[in-house]
Write a protein that holds these residues in place. Sequence first.
Motif, PDB file in Angstrom:
ATOM      1  N   ALA A 303      47.200  41.028  38.279  1.00 59.25           N
ATOM      2  CA  ALA A 303      46.499  41.792  39.202  1.00 59.25           C
ATOM      3  C   ALA A 303      45.608  42.574  38.469  1.00 59.25           C
ATOM      4  O   ALA A 303      46.491  43.530  38.002  1.00 59.25           O
ATOM      5  CB  ALA A 303      47.101  42.125  40.481  1.00 59.25           C
ATOM      6  N   ASP A 304      44.240  42.732  38.695  1.00 62.66           N
ATOM      7  CA  ASP A 304      43.596  43.976  37.920  1.00 62.66           C
ATOM      8  C   ASP A 304      42.346  44.022  38.673  1.00 62.66           C
ATOM      9  O   ASP A 304      41.474  42.986  38.558  1.00 62.66           O
ATOM     10  CB  ASP A 304      43.447  43.311  36.428  1.00 62.66           C
ATOM     11  N   GLY A 305      42.040  45.180  39.345  1.00 64.08           N
ATOM     12  CA  GLY A 305      40.931  45.199  40.084  1.00 64.08           C
ATOM     13  C   GLY A 305      39.616  45.019  39.265  1.00 64.08           C
ATOM     14  O   GLY A 305      38.521  44.733  39.925  1.00 64.08           O
ATOM     15  N   SER A 306      39.545  45.031  37.954  1.00 49.72           N
ATOM     16  CA  SER A 306      38.291  44.823  37.339  1.00 49.72           C
ATOM     17  C   SER A 306      38.516  43.475  36.420  1.00 49.72           C
ATOM     18  O   SER A 306      37.673  43.272  35.643  1.00 49.72           O
ATOM     19  CB  SER A 306      38.231  45.811  36.230  1.00 49.72           C
ATOM     20  N   GLY A 307      39.402  42.707  36.838  1.00 51.93           N
ATOM     21  CA  GLY A 307      39.723  41.389  36.091  1.00 51.93           C
ATOM     22  C   GLY A 307      38.467  40.499  36.615  1.00 51.93           C
ATOM     23  O   GLY A 307      37.931  40.635  37.713  1.00 51.93           O
ATOM     24  N   PRO A 308      37.955  39.576  35.539  1.00 48.42           N
ATOM     25  CA  PRO A 308      36.953  38.827  35.678  1.00 48.42           C
ATOM     26  C   PRO A 308      37.391  37.385  36.649  1.00 48.42           C
ATOM     27  O   PRO A 308      36.426  36.713  37.299  1.00 48.42           O
ATOM     28  CB  PRO A 308      36.560  38.265  34.448  1.00 48.42           C
ATOM     29  N   GLY A 309      38.739  37.186  37.064  1.00 47.25           N
ATOM     30  CA  GLY A 309      38.991  36.222  37.628  1.00 47.25           C
ATOM     31  C   GLY A 309      39.345  36.616  39.182  1.00 47.25           C
ATOM     32  O   GLY A 309      39.533  37.690  39.595  1.00 47.25           O
ATOM     33  N   ARG A 310      39.269  35.480  40.104  1.00 52.22           N
ATOM     34  CA  ARG A 310      39.645  35.566  41.535  1.00 52.22           C
ATOM     35  C   ARG A 310      40.484  34.612  41.978  1.00 52.22           C
ATOM     36  O   ARG A 310      40.395  33.509  41.671  1.00 52.22           O
ATOM     37  CB  ARG A 310      38.472  35.536  42.411  1.00 52.22           C
TER      38      ARG A 310
END
Length: 365
Positions: A303-310
């Motif tokens: 989990a990463d608020g700036s991650g490119p995936g959803r």
Amino acid sequence: MTGSTDVVTPPAGRRDRRGVAVRLRGLRRRFGAVTALDGLDLDLAPGEMVALLGPSGCGKTTALRVLAGLEDADSGQVLVDGVDVTTLPANRRDMGMVFQAYSLFPHLTARENVEFGLRLRGRPAGERRERAAEMLDLVGIGSHAGRYPHQLSGGQQQRVALARALAIRPRVLLLDEPLSALDAKVRVQLREEIRRIQVEVGTTTLFVTHDQEEALAVADRVGVMRAGQLEQVGPPAEIYLRPASTFVADFVGLSNRLPARAAGREVEVLGQRLPLVDPAAAPADGAVPVTALVRPESVEVLADGSGPGRVLAASFLGATSRVTVALPDDTLVVAQVDSSRLPDLAPGTAVRVRLRPVPVALGEG
């Protein structure tokens, strides 16, 4: 690609020496225009359990039926304990068989069903009774000896069928999809019982199934068949982790098919370089587009608020869950995660995806 079928040593832990070596040599069988077996070679060591796995029509059941003497091979040999039994009828091969259909006699009790093969062999009544009681105890339903099939559950009926097959002390035990008619929980319980009993008795066993989890869970070795031939045969971990062909990698277990580029003896996928299971499979002309087969358990989702995936979806499977992630280029990646992490990976969550540095296979297309 055909896996090695060299003679292997018997598995450790067998209590007796009843198991015999079985060799299938160059078996061919056609049904009209359909080739069911195309030069099949397979060895089973004394006391070994081998599972044949493959899609419908691959020839696995035909191989078992030829070994049993229920089908005649067009060519090839069946050797049991070094003796050629290719032309012997089924009733002279000394093999026990358990099929998907329980095939119990409805007018006989569980004990009488187990005694049946011994009665045909002219064994005395006292010996029959003693052996039937021993086998019913072995499969865990000794207290149900006096019940008729309609008074037993499906799992109990299949245990009676197994006890009946073992009662005659067969040299080889043949299991053809014996659990497919049972519900999931009973199927898992009974497959573990079959494995325990097979180890205890030590009978050489050929187990035919379409259930990958079943084959990987119970067998000493797994043979993956395709179009009448063995693609690969080996220990379950080898089949799963080091598939010998694209077909095996695709067929056994779940894999992500991810766009990648071959680079020497490695493959570049999702911005990472990973080793290849079979470096020789890499294209010879340098960095070219390929498809990498990546297992869900090799995918880490963070989990990463700036991650490119959803996170697109999450499926709860018990102790583990599967999470599907959509990447910016519309690539979908399925990861296997501990179910305790699901609250942090709800659909819509921004995530980063990372691949563990384990060898991957190349797929077609």
